[in-house]
Motif scaffolding. Structure first.
Motif, PDB file in Angstrom:
ATOM      1  N   LYS A  11      32.593  37.957  99.081  1.00 10.97           N
ATOM      2  CA  LYS A  11      31.176  38.067  99.431  1.00 10.97           C
ATOM      3  C   LYS A  11      30.700  39.458  99.100  1.00 10.97           C
ATOM      4  N   ILE A  12      29.555  39.523  98.407  1.00 15.00           N
ATOM      5  CA  ILE A  12      28.889  40.795  98.166  1.00 15.00           C
ATOM      6  C   ILE A  12      27.548  40.730  98.861  1.00 15.00           C
ATOM      7  N   THR A  13      27.241  41.726  99.673  1.00 15.72           N
ATOM      8  CA  THR A  13      25.971  41.738 100.389  1.00 15.72           C
ATOM      9  C   THR A  13      25.399  43.140 100.361  1.00 15.72           C
ATOM     10  N   GLU A  14      24.150  43.247 100.757  1.00 15.74           N
ATOM     11  CA  GLU A  14      23.487  44.549 100.753  1.00 15.74           C
ATOM     12  C   GLU A  14      23.469  45.153 102.152  1.00 15.74           C
ATOM     13  N   THR A  15      23.390  46.444 102.198  1.00 20.63           N
ATOM     14  CA  THR A  15      23.283  47.155 103.474  1.00 20.63           C
ATOM     15  C   THR A  15      22.102  46.614 104.276  1.00 20.63           C
ATOM     16  N   GLY A  16      22.343  46.374 105.561  1.00 18.93           N
ATOM     17  CA  GLY A  16      21.294  45.904 106.453  1.00 18.93           C
ATOM     18  C   GLY A  16      21.209  44.399 106.595  1.00 18.93           C
ATOM     19  N   ARG A  17      21.865  43.664 105.732  1.00 22.40           N
ATOM     20  CA  ARG A  17      21.805  42.198 105.812  1.00 22.40           C
ATOM     21  C   ARG A  17      22.807  41.684 106.840  1.00 22.40           C
TER      22      ARG A  17
END
Lengths: 112, 111
Positions: A11-17
Protein backbone atom coordinates in the motif's frame (compact mmCIF):
# COMPACT_ATOMS: atom_id res chain seq x y z
CA UNK A 1 -7.89 -21.05 2.86
CA UNK A 2 -7.04 -21.85 6.45
CA UNK A 3 -4.52 -19.68 8.23
CA UNK A 4 -3.90 -16.00 8.70
CA UNK A 5 -4.12 -13.52 5.86
CA UNK A 6 -3.42 -9.82 5.52
CA UNK A 7 -4.61 -7.30 2.98
CA UNK A 8 -3.46 -5.40 1.14
CA UNK A 9 0.04 -6.81 0.75
CA UNK A 10 1.38 -3.49 -0.52
CA UNK A 11 0.00 0.00 0.00
CA UNK A 12 1.20 3.46 -0.90
CA UNK A 13 -0.62 6.37 0.70
CA UNK A 14 -0.11 10.06 1.26
CA UNK A 15 0.60 11.86 4.50
CA UNK A 16 -2.60 12.69 6.36
CA UNK A 17 -4.76 10.01 4.78
CA UNK A 18 -6.54 7.32 6.71
CA UNK A 19 -5.60 3.75 5.86
CA UNK A 20 -6.82 0.45 7.23
CA UNK A 21 -4.85 -2.78 7.18
CA UNK A 22 -6.88 -5.97 7.41
CA UNK A 23 -6.08 -9.20 9.22
CA UNK A 24 -8.16 -12.37 9.15
CA UNK A 25 -7.55 -15.74 10.80
CA UNK A 26 -9.48 -18.96 10.43
CA UNK A 27 -8.30 -20.82 13.56
CA UNK A 28 -10.63 -19.05 16.02
CA UNK A 29 -7.57 -18.06 18.02
CA UNK A 30 -8.33 -15.91 21.03
CA UNK A 31 -5.31 -13.64 20.77
CA UNK A 32 -4.36 -11.40 17.87
CA UNK A 33 -1.47 -8.99 17.54
CA UNK A 34 -0.18 -6.20 15.32
CA UNK A 35 3.55 -5.57 14.93
CA UNK A 36 5.63 -3.26 12.86
CA UNK A 37 9.04 -4.27 11.57
CA UNK A 38 11.70 -1.65 11.00
CA UNK A 39 15.40 -1.98 10.31
CA UNK A 40 17.34 -1.77 13.55
CA UNK A 41 14.27 -2.22 15.73
CA UNK A 42 13.19 -5.76 15.02
CA UNK A 43 9.49 -6.31 15.69
CA UNK A 44 7.58 -3.95 17.94
CA UNK A 45 4.10 -4.62 19.26
CA UNK A 46 1.52 -1.98 18.34
CA UNK A 47 -1.72 -3.41 19.75
CA UNK A 48 -3.05 -6.76 20.81
CA UNK A 49 -6.38 -8.33 21.58
CA UNK A 50 -7.20 -11.14 24.00
CA UNK A 51 -10.70 -11.73 22.61
CA UNK A 52 -13.45 -10.00 20.67
CA UNK A 53 -14.07 -6.50 22.06
CA UNK A 54 -10.93 -6.63 24.23
CA UNK A 55 -7.91 -4.69 23.00
CA UNK A 56 -4.83 -3.22 24.66
CA UNK A 57 -1.84 -1.10 23.78
CA UNK A 58 1.56 -2.50 23.03
CA UNK A 59 4.92 -0.81 22.86
CA UNK A 60 4.22 1.71 20.05
CA UNK A 61 0.44 2.45 19.87
CA UNK A 62 0.49 6.17 19.08
CA UNK A 63 -1.16 7.03 15.77
CA UNK A 64 -2.93 3.67 15.45
CA UNK A 65 -6.43 2.46 16.24
CA UNK A 66 -7.71 -1.12 16.39
CA UNK A 67 -11.04 -2.84 16.78
CA UNK A 68 -12.13 -6.43 17.13
CA UNK A 69 -15.84 -6.96 16.71
CA UNK A 70 -15.37 -10.56 15.49
CA UNK A 71 -12.89 -13.14 16.72
CA UNK A 72 -11.46 -13.73 13.25
CA UNK A 73 -10.78 -10.12 12.24
CA UNK A 74 -8.43 -7.53 13.68
CA UNK A 75 -8.12 -4.40 11.51
CA UNK A 76 -5.45 -1.76 12.16
CA UNK A 77 -6.22 1.83 11.20
CA UNK A 78 -3.80 4.68 10.76
CA UNK A 79 -6.09 7.66 11.27
CA UNK A 80 -3.74 10.25 9.74
CA UNK A 81 -0.72 8.56 8.21
CA UNK A 82 2.75 10.01 8.74
CA UNK A 83 6.03 9.19 7.01
CA UNK A 84 7.32 7.63 10.22
CA UNK A 85 4.63 4.98 9.82
CA UNK A 86 6.27 3.67 6.67
CA UNK A 87 7.01 0.09 7.67
CA UNK A 88 6.14 -3.55 7.21
CA UNK A 89 3.17 -4.54 9.35
CA UNK A 90 2.59 -8.07 10.57
CA UNK A 91 -0.50 -9.54 12.11
CA UNK A 92 -0.25 -12.64 14.30
CA UNK A 93 -2.56 -14.87 16.29
CA UNK A 94 -2.27 -17.44 19.06
CA UNK A 95 -4.53 -19.82 20.90
CA UNK A 96 -5.09 -19.19 24.60
CA UNK A 97 -2.36 -20.86 26.64
CA UNK A 98 -0.29 -21.94 23.64
CA UNK A 99 2.13 -18.99 23.70
CA UNK A 100 3.53 -19.40 20.19
CA UNK A 101 2.18 -16.99 17.61
CA UNK A 102 1.42 -17.55 13.94
CA UNK A 103 2.17 -14.71 11.57
CA UNK A 104 0.57 -13.39 8.43
CA UNK A 105 2.60 -12.55 5.31
CA UNK A 106 2.82 -8.84 6.10
CA UNK A 107 1.73 -5.55 4.56
CA UNK A 108 4.37 -3.21 3.22
CA UNK A 109 3.08 0.34 3.77
CA UNK A 110 4.74 3.40 2.28
CA UNK A 111 3.61 6.87 3.33
CA UNK A 112 4.70 9.60 0.93
CA UNK B 1 11.01 -5.80 32.16
CA UNK B 2 11.50 -8.76 29.87
CA UNK B 3 14.11 -8.44 27.14
CA UNK B 4 16.00 -10.50 24.59
CA UNK B 5 19.50 -9.87 23.27
CA UNK B 6 20.77 -11.74 20.26
CA UNK B 7 24.03 -11.54 18.41
CA UNK B 8 24.38 -8.82 15.84
CA UNK B 9 24.57 -9.88 12.26
CA UNK B 10 24.95 -10.34 9.51
CA UNK B 11 26.40 -13.83 9.62
CA UNK B 12 27.87 -15.29 6.44
CA UNK B 13 28.77 -18.97 6.23
CA UNK B 14 29.70 -21.49 3.61
CA UNK B 15 27.41 -24.44 2.97
CA UNK B 16 27.90 -27.30 5.48
CA UNK B 17 29.43 -24.99 8.10
CA UNK B 18 28.37 -25.08 11.75
CA UNK B 19 25.97 -22.35 12.88
CA UNK B 20 25.55 -20.75 16.28
CA UNK B 21 23.41 -17.69 16.91
CA UNK B 22 23.59 -16.51 20.50
CA UNK B 23 20.52 -15.41 22.43
CA UNK B 24 20.29 -14.34 26.05
CA UNK B 25 17.27 -13.12 27.92
CA UNK B 26 16.16 -11.21 30.98
CA UNK B 27 12.86 -12.19 32.52
CA UNK B 28 11.12 -12.72 35.80
CA UNK B 29 9.72 -16.14 36.44
CA UNK B 30 9.90 -18.93 33.89
CA UNK B 31 9.38 -17.69 30.36
CA UNK B 32 8.80 -19.80 27.27
CA UNK B 33 11.50 -19.31 24.62
CA UNK B 34 11.22 -19.39 20.84
CA UNK B 35 13.20 -19.11 17.65
CA UNK B 36 11.39 -17.72 14.63
CA UNK B 37 12.69 -17.60 11.07
CA UNK B 38 11.80 -15.08 8.38
CA UNK B 39 12.57 -15.95 4.77
CA UNK B 40 12.85 -13.07 2.28
CA UNK B 41 9.51 -11.43 1.60
CA UNK B 42 7.61 -13.59 4.06
CA UNK B 43 6.21 -13.44 7.57
CA UNK B 44 7.80 -15.07 10.59
CA UNK B 45 7.52 -18.81 11.06
CA UNK B 46 7.97 -20.64 14.33
CA UNK B 47 11.17 -22.69 14.08
CA UNK B 48 11.35 -24.24 17.54
CA UNK B 49 10.41 -23.65 21.14
CA UNK B 50 11.17 -24.65 24.72
CA UNK B 51 8.87 -24.07 27.65
CA UNK B 52 10.97 -25.00 30.69
CA UNK B 53 14.57 -25.17 31.84
CA UNK B 54 16.75 -27.83 30.18
CA UNK B 55 14.19 -28.43 27.42
CA UNK B 56 15.70 -28.79 23.97
CA UNK B 57 13.69 -27.54 21.03
CA UNK B 58 14.52 -28.95 17.62
CA UNK B 59 13.25 -28.70 14.05
CA UNK B 60 14.73 -29.01 10.54
CA UNK B 61 18.18 -29.79 11.98
CA UNK B 62 18.18 -26.73 14.24
CA UNK B 63 18.43 -27.08 18.01
CA UNK B 64 18.34 -24.80 21.03
CA UNK B 65 18.50 -25.65 24.74
CA UNK B 66 16.80 -23.59 27.44
CA UNK B 67 19.60 -22.81 29.93
CA UNK B 68 18.21 -21.08 32.99
CA UNK B 69 21.59 -20.86 34.75
CA UNK B 70 23.04 -18.79 31.90
CA UNK B 71 19.68 -17.31 30.76
CA UNK B 72 20.46 -18.41 27.24
CA UNK B 73 18.77 -20.11 24.28
CA UNK B 74 21.42 -20.33 21.58
CA UNK B 75 20.43 -21.61 18.14
CA UNK B 76 22.68 -24.25 16.53
CA UNK B 77 22.79 -26.27 13.35
CA UNK B 78 25.51 -28.71 12.46
CA UNK B 79 25.53 -28.22 8.69
CA UNK B 80 23.80 -25.23 7.11
CA UNK B 81 22.38 -25.16 3.60
CA UNK B 82 21.84 -22.32 1.16
CA UNK B 83 18.11 -22.65 1.86
CA UNK B 84 18.73 -21.69 5.51
CA UNK B 85 19.52 -18.12 4.45
CA UNK B 86 17.02 -16.01 6.38
CA UNK B 87 16.62 -13.72 9.37
CA UNK B 88 16.39 -15.50 12.73
CA UNK B 89 14.62 -14.02 15.74
CA UNK B 90 14.86 -15.14 19.34
CA UNK B 91 11.77 -14.41 21.44
CA UNK B 92 10.33 -14.99 24.89
CA UNK B 93 6.82 -15.13 26.32
CA UNK B 94 6.70 -14.24 29.99
CA UNK B 95 3.16 -15.20 30.96
CA UNK B 96 1.23 -12.35 29.36
CA UNK B 97 0.76 -14.06 25.95
CA UNK B 98 2.87 -11.26 24.45
CA UNK B 99 6.16 -12.05 22.75
CA UNK B 100 9.32 -9.99 23.23
CA UNK B 101 11.66 -10.29 20.26
CA UNK B 102 15.35 -9.81 19.74
CA UNK B 103 16.36 -7.59 16.83
CA UNK B 104 17.08 -10.47 14.50
CA UNK B 105 20.20 -11.98 12.96
CA UNK B 106 20.54 -12.20 9.20
CA UNK B 107 22.18 -15.40 7.99
CA UNK B 108 23.54 -15.81 4.48
CA UNK B 109 24.81 -19.22 3.39
CA UNK B 110 26.98 -19.33 0.28
CA UNK B 111 27.31 -22.43 -1.92
Amino acid sequence: DAGITQSPRYKITETGRQVTLMCHQTWSHSYMFWYRQDLGHGLRLIYYSAAADITDKGEVPDGYVVSRSKTENFPLTLESATRSQTSVYFCASSGRGYHEQYFGPGTRLTVT
Amino acid sequence: GNSVTQMEGPVTLSEEAFLTINCTYTATGYPSLFWYVQYPGEGLQLLLKATKADDKGSNKGFEATYRKETTSFHLEKGSVQVSDSAVYFCALEGGSEKLVFGKGTKLTVNP
